[in-house]
Design a protein around this motif. Sequence first.
Motif, PDB file in Angstrom:
ATOM      1  N   ILE A  41      76.109 -59.582  59.141  1.00 57.19           N
ATOM      2  CA  ILE A  41      75.029 -60.563  60.105  1.00 57.19           C
ATOM      3  C   ILE A  41      75.450 -60.344  61.748  1.00 57.19           C
ATOM      4  O   ILE A  41      74.632 -61.553  62.194  1.00 57.19           O
ATOM      5  CB  ILE A  41      75.010 -61.437  59.404  1.00 57.19           C
ATOM      6  CG1 ILE A  41      76.137 -62.580  59.017  1.00 57.19           C
ATOM      7  CG2 ILE A  41      74.542 -61.040  58.052  1.00 57.19           C
ATOM      8  CD1 ILE A  41      75.132 -64.047  58.757  1.00 57.19           C
ATOM      9  N   ALA A  42      77.099 -60.484  61.905  1.00 48.13           N
ATOM     10  CA  ALA A  42      77.528 -60.971  63.100  1.00 48.13           C
ATOM     11  C   ALA A  42      78.239 -59.317  63.844  1.00 48.13           C
ATOM     12  O   ALA A  42      78.902 -60.214  64.605  1.00 48.13           O
ATOM     13  CB  ALA A  42      78.395 -62.112  62.710  1.00 48.13           C
ATOM     14  N   SER A 122      68.511 -56.429  64.148  1.00 50.90           N
ATOM     15  CA  SER A 122      68.491 -58.230  64.549  1.00 50.90           C
ATOM     16  C   SER A 122      70.117 -58.027  63.885  1.00 50.90           C
ATOM     17  O   SER A 122      70.351 -57.778  63.172  1.00 50.90           O
ATOM     18  CB  SER A 122      67.899 -58.760  64.164  1.00 50.90           C
ATOM     19  OG  SER A 122      67.990 -60.547  64.904  1.00 50.90           O
ATOM     20  N   THR A 123      70.894 -59.251  64.445  1.00 51.50           N
ATOM     21  CA  THR A 123      72.024 -59.640  63.447  1.00 51.50           C
ATOM     22  C   THR A 123      72.380 -60.678  65.147  1.00 51.50           C
ATOM     23  O   THR A 123      71.596 -61.492  66.053  1.00 51.50           O
ATOM     24  CB  THR A 123      73.145 -58.706  64.191  1.00 51.50           C
ATOM     25  OG1 THR A 123      73.387 -59.558  65.645  1.00 51.50           O
ATOM     26  CG2 THR A 123      73.556 -57.696  63.634  1.00 51.50           C
ATOM     27  N   SER A 183      69.559 -71.037  56.045  1.00 52.83           N
ATOM     28  CA  SER A 183      69.876 -70.657  57.350  1.00 52.83           C
ATOM     29  C   SER A 183      69.488 -69.275  57.567  1.00 52.83           C
ATOM     30  O   SER A 183      70.157 -68.858  58.779  1.00 52.83           O
ATOM     31  CB  SER A 183      71.778 -70.147  56.768  1.00 52.83           C
ATOM     32  OG  SER A 183      71.835 -69.652  55.475  1.00 52.83           O
ATOM     33  N   ALA A 184      68.597 -68.647  56.939  1.00 54.53           N
ATOM     34  CA  ALA A 184      68.099 -67.822  56.572  1.00 54.53           C
ATOM     35  C   ALA A 184      67.104 -67.508  57.832  1.00 54.53           C
ATOM     36  O   ALA A 184      66.007 -66.978  58.898  1.00 54.53           O
ATOM     37  CB  ALA A 184      66.854 -67.232  55.826  1.00 54.53           C
ATOM     38  N   PHE A 185      66.580 -69.104  57.857  1.00 54.48           N
ATOM     39  CA  PHE A 185      65.241 -69.810  58.968  1.00 54.48           C
ATOM     40  C   PHE A 185      66.028 -70.554  60.388  1.00 54.48           C
ATOM     41  O   PHE A 185      65.146 -71.006  60.721  1.00 54.48           O
ATOM     42  CB  PHE A 185      64.349 -70.617  58.622  1.00 54.48           C
ATOM     43  CG  PHE A 185      63.580 -69.479  56.820  1.00 54.48           C
ATOM     44  CD1 PHE A 185      62.466 -68.675  57.359  1.00 54.48           C
ATOM     45  CD2 PHE A 185      64.277 -69.277  55.696  1.00 54.48           C
ATOM     46  CE1 PHE A 185      62.257 -67.459  56.192  1.00 54.48           C
ATOM     47  CE2 PHE A 185      63.539 -68.904  54.861  1.00 54.48           C
ATOM     48  CZ  PHE A 185      62.554 -68.008  54.644  1.00 54.48           C
ATOM     49  N   ARG A 252      68.044 -61.978  58.492  1.00 52.30           N
ATOM     50  CA  ARG A 252      67.619 -62.955  58.495  1.00 52.30           C
ATOM     51  C   ARG A 252      67.208 -62.531  56.922  1.00 52.30           C
ATOM     52  O   ARG A 252      67.702 -63.660  55.693  1.00 52.30           O
ATOM     53  CB  ARG A 252      66.325 -63.982  58.779  1.00 52.30           C
ATOM     54  CG  ARG A 252      66.727 -64.163  60.635  1.00 52.30           C
ATOM     55  CD  ARG A 252      65.734 -64.828  61.070  1.00 52.30           C
ATOM     56  NE  ARG A 252      65.561 -65.096  62.613  1.00 52.30           N
ATOM     57  CZ  ARG A 252      66.009 -66.399  62.001  1.00 52.30           C
ATOM     58  NH1 ARG A 252      66.153 -67.461  61.794  1.00 52.30           N
ATOM     59  NH2 ARG A 252      65.823 -66.911  63.950  1.00 52.30           N
ATOM     60  N   LYS A 253      66.745 -61.749  56.346  1.00 51.63           N
ATOM     61  CA  LYS A 253      66.580 -60.792  55.595  1.00 51.63           C
ATOM     62  C   LYS A 253      67.232 -60.739  54.644  1.00 51.63           C
ATOM     63  O   LYS A 253      67.526 -60.953  52.867  1.00 51.63           O
ATOM     64  CB  LYS A 253      65.389 -59.896  55.571  1.00 51.63           C
ATOM     65  CG  LYS A 253      64.093 -60.340  56.012  1.00 51.63           C
ATOM     66  CD  LYS A 253      63.473 -58.925  56.885  1.00 51.63           C
ATOM     67  CE  LYS A 253      61.630 -58.820  57.291  1.00 51.63           C
ATOM     68  NZ  LYS A 253      61.516 -57.566  57.648  1.00 51.63           N
TER      69      LYS A 253
END
Length: 548
Positions: A41-42, A122-123, A183-185, A252-253
């Motif tokens: 994610i990063a 997306s990240t 955290s996903a939102f 996010r997903k």
Amino acid sequence: MTFETLLEEINGFGPFQIIIITLLVSPRIVIPCHFLLNNFIAAVPPHHCDLSTLDDGEVFSNLTEEQRLAVSIPAGGDGVLKSCEMFAEPQFLLLSNSSSSTDPLTLQCQSGWVYDNSTFTSTLATEWDLVCDRKSLTKTTSTIFFFGVMFGAIAFGYLCDKYGRRNTLLASYIMVIVFGFSSAFADSYILFAILRFFTGFGLAGISINSVVLSIEWVDTGHRSFIGVIGSLAWSVGNMLLAGFAFLVTDWRKLIVTVTAPLGFAVLTWWWIPESARWLLANGNAEKAQIYLDKCATFNKRHKLSRLKVETLSNIEILEKQGKNYTYLHLFRTPKMRQLALLSGIVWYGVASTYYGISLKISGFGLNMYLTHFIYAAIEVPAKLMIYCFLNIFGRRVCQAGTLILTGSCIAVNIFIPQDLWHVRAVIAILGKGLSEASFTTVFLYTTELYPTVIRQNALGYTSFMSRLGVSVAPLILLLEDVWTLLPQIIICSVAIVSGLVSLLLPETLNAALPETIDDVEKSGKNPNISPAEESLDVFLQSKSSTSI
């Protein structure tokens, strides 16, 4: 009479214990998915400055995309276009391989960045432009997360010993679900970092609770098996993360995907029993009797008599009467103090070495998903190997041996020339496997070293030392700028020293789990008698003298 005696009567490793292990698998798989989630994610995809400010609507608009990049972005010494700089004005001379007599003026990106979305949709980096001057913020999220794990280990270690394993396990599930999904939102970096902190806080409770709850319900002969099975769940989760990240390329997903299994864990929590050991040690013989009867029924054994359970409970709470156990009890008595200091050093060394190697090993020239999967898969044979050795050589020898051999692998790689990359890779992978074997051992070893009345506090303390080692590992690797070999020398030294320190710990192979602090303080008077047996001898002697 000991708790192991009761377990033998109702079968210490039957269908009841297998059900417990099965119910605790799904939450343990979630743990590595979150611990290593930042790798995906990063991630920072290839990027360059947004060139819209250079579009003059004439010559520039007639160029191909490749030509626009060539005249707008300077190239580095390796010929690769820079990610954070752009020319103040298009350098059309570069299209004819001409060069200006003066260096063209360059600026930092003026209108943001354009990202390559071929790998990631997306990240965090693309969401909040965490690149160039802000690139360190992608690593900061991981540090903040592990700070949450660190403080969560301390908090849940205390809460589990005070309020029981089962209730705090449910609290951990709910906490991770709430903060994980939230955290996903998150709509800002700061909010995301705060939510990741509390997600890590909750995951610490799942980590220490699931291990202890499993081990406290099995007999002595199967404790190593339980420890290794729990550790294999980490590897499975680690491998699954590679697959999840490959299929779900939006950050996010992906967070939602790796958090979702805890919904199933909450549903199955109702079938997870409280630790009968903890109940007996806290004087709740009546509730312990209920769970022990369930165990006997599932394992098709005769139920225990009420007198046996109450007698054992009275013995086990003898020391605990009038006491509220805290972390201070880890250091109040001589042998507990020695045990805490030594195990703390070992945990710090194990974690610092494991993550130091994991962050340093280079890939196999494959894409990041396959590389991550291979790194996770390498751990499986290491865990199976240590399972065989734990019951042959004992916990202490295995703990010391894996750490010292890990340090030796790092030391050997220091002297192997860089051009022998294939040899270096094999030794590095061997070192990583050994470091994982040391992690598997230390979880089991620690639960066997500490008494039931304070076992969760002890795991909270050692987990804190472990996360301290995790936090320091990236800082050690930064010392490469000072001297290329300095990180390897430090990690090697930490591994060997912590391995030697583990030799000072007592052996726990085939020994009954200590129930009280007094069991630990009295241990060692007769090396052939376990702490629980020594306590039993004292109890019987007192009864005998009373009868006389």
